[in-house]
Enzyme design. Structure first.
Site, short mmCIF file in Angstrom:
data_model
loop_
_atom_site.label_atom_id
_atom_site.label_comp_id
_atom_site.label_asym_id
_atom_site.label_seq_id
_atom_site.Cartn_x
_atom_site.Cartn_y
_atom_site.Cartn_z
N VAL A 209 0.85 -1.20 0.00
CA VAL A 209 0.00 0.00 0.00
C VAL A 209 0.88 1.24 0.00
CG1 VAL A 209 -1.70 1.30 1.34
CG2 VAL A 209 -1.87 -1.19 1.19
N LYS A 210 0.46 2.27 -0.73
CA LYS A 210 1.23 3.51 -0.76
C LYS A 210 0.69 4.44 0.32
CE LYS A 210 3.58 6.25 -4.29
NZ LYS A 210 4.92 5.68 -4.03
N CYS A 211 1.04 4.13 1.55
CA CYS A 211 0.62 4.95 2.69
C CYS A 211 1.84 5.57 3.35
CB CYS A 211 -0.19 4.13 3.70
SG CYS A 211 0.71 2.78 4.49
#
Length: 370
Positions: A209-211
């Site tokens: 995830v691109k968090c």
């Protein structure tokens, strides 16, 4: 202004209210800023913004002057880190037009990230329209040559409360920054530090995830890399601490003497759009691409005996950067004598030429804004 739904083709969209900045940067000042770009330190005049709450859904889509967000001290993102983002670029073609590269892939990944972080997914057509509207109004900020306009869509939890639960309100926004090379000196070989103490992600976590939290967790290891004179850190798996995963903000590829490429498998690493594009371009030429686990011990051995010819990092910001030197507490080694290799540089040119419209686009990756 609410959401419209087209039942004929199942597309959800919002009409954006365009509010040009009252006091944009002057042409002279903008030209001065574009002389020395660097990366991510200069910003355009506008931003796109859309809000969500459970009563209205996604609403209030507009493009307006880039400005600060007023945030209550109890805003959810400040306490529980519900936040995701994306990164893509707009490229100026030789004919003066503007290209986006695979924004649909960014929209899909953003949707996946939102679901994993228990956030309200924004419809993919709205994501793309927000990006395009910002590019249209700030097209004068797109640098020529090998520069580009870096676009940062992001979403934050904006409900005001204290309590561990998903937020009921969100802000989605897109900002833009004219950029040059990610690494100083351009695509020259970079040095990599192997993190043997810190890990980035584990199975079941948010590695794919691109968090923001993933990147915050990488900063201590990146600082360690800099302390050892390296440009970037590479992480090992969280279980055995042997298998190569990815860099602090980029995927990685290995090139072997039989012409094949290897890249670590997905699962705990980010499914990079540049990574996916490189795999497709390599397969177009008949190159065998393996998505397989690869240990740090094997990397060291293959570099020493000549089986490994090249290694390179890849991502939207850096595109492709050859890796020349690997350092670790267990010792250092060079790849290809520390020089850039033909495979990495060939793929880099091929990819960039597609992005700027200088080469054919066999996979229909380009979306022309103008």
């Amino acid at each position: 202004m609410g959401v419209s739904f087209d039942k004929a083709n199942g597309v959800t969209w919002l009409k954006f209210d365009i509010q040009p900045a009252a006091n944009p940067v002057s042409e002279q000042e903008r030209a001065a800023k574009l002389v020395d770009l660097g990366f991510g330190r200069i910003f355009t005049d506008h931003m796109a913004i859309v809000r969500f709450n459970q009563a209205k859904g996604w609403h209030g889509a507009r493009v307006e002057s880039r400005a600060n967000f007023p945030l209550d001290p109890a805003t959810a993102v400040l306490h529980y880190a519900q936040e995701i983002f994306e990164g893509l670029k707009a490229y100026k073609r030789e004919d003066g037009g503007v290209n986006l590269f695979r924004p649909d892939a960014n929209a899909r990944r953003f949707h996946h990230s939102a679901e994993r972080m228990a956030m309200a997914p924004i419809p993919e057509p709205v994501f793309i329209e927000a990006v395009e509207q910002l590019v249209r109004i700030d097209r004068a900020w797109i640098p020529g040559g090998e520069g580009s306009l870096y676009l940062r869509p992001f979403m934050i939890a904006s409900e005001i409360f204290l309590g561990v639960k998903p937020s009921a309100e969100y802000i989605f926004a897109v900002i833009a920054s004219p950029v040059g090379s990610y690494f100083k000196g351009g695509p020259a070989p970079v040095s990599i530090w192997v993190s043997e103490h810190y890990t980035r992600a584990a199975i079941g976590g948010t590695g794919a995830v691109k968090c923001g939290g993933n990147y915050a967790a990488s900063l201590r290891a990146q600082a360690e890399a800099i302390d050892h004179g390296c440009d970037q850190v590479v992480f090992l798996d969280a279980v055995e601490r042997r298998y190569i995963e990815e860099l602090g903000g980029m995927n990685i590829f290995f090139v072997f003497d039989d012409g094949s490429l290897l890249t670590p498998p997905l699962g705990t690493i980010l499914p990079g759009i540049t990574r996916d594009s490189i795999i497709a371009l390599a397969k177009d030429t008949g190159t065998r691409v393996r998505e397989e686990a690869y240990t740090i011990e094997q990397w060291r051995t293959d570099a020493a005996n000549g089986k490994l010819k090249e290694a390179f990092a890849c991502g939207t910001a850096a595109v492709i950067s050859p890796i020349g030197k690997v350092r670790s507490a267990s010792g250092d080694f060079l790849i290809n004598g520390g020089a850039a290799g033909p495979v990495a540089m060939g793929l880099r040119k091929q990819l960039i030429d597609i992005q700027y419209g200088r080469a054919a686009d066999p996979h229909d990756w380009i979306r022309k804004v103008f």
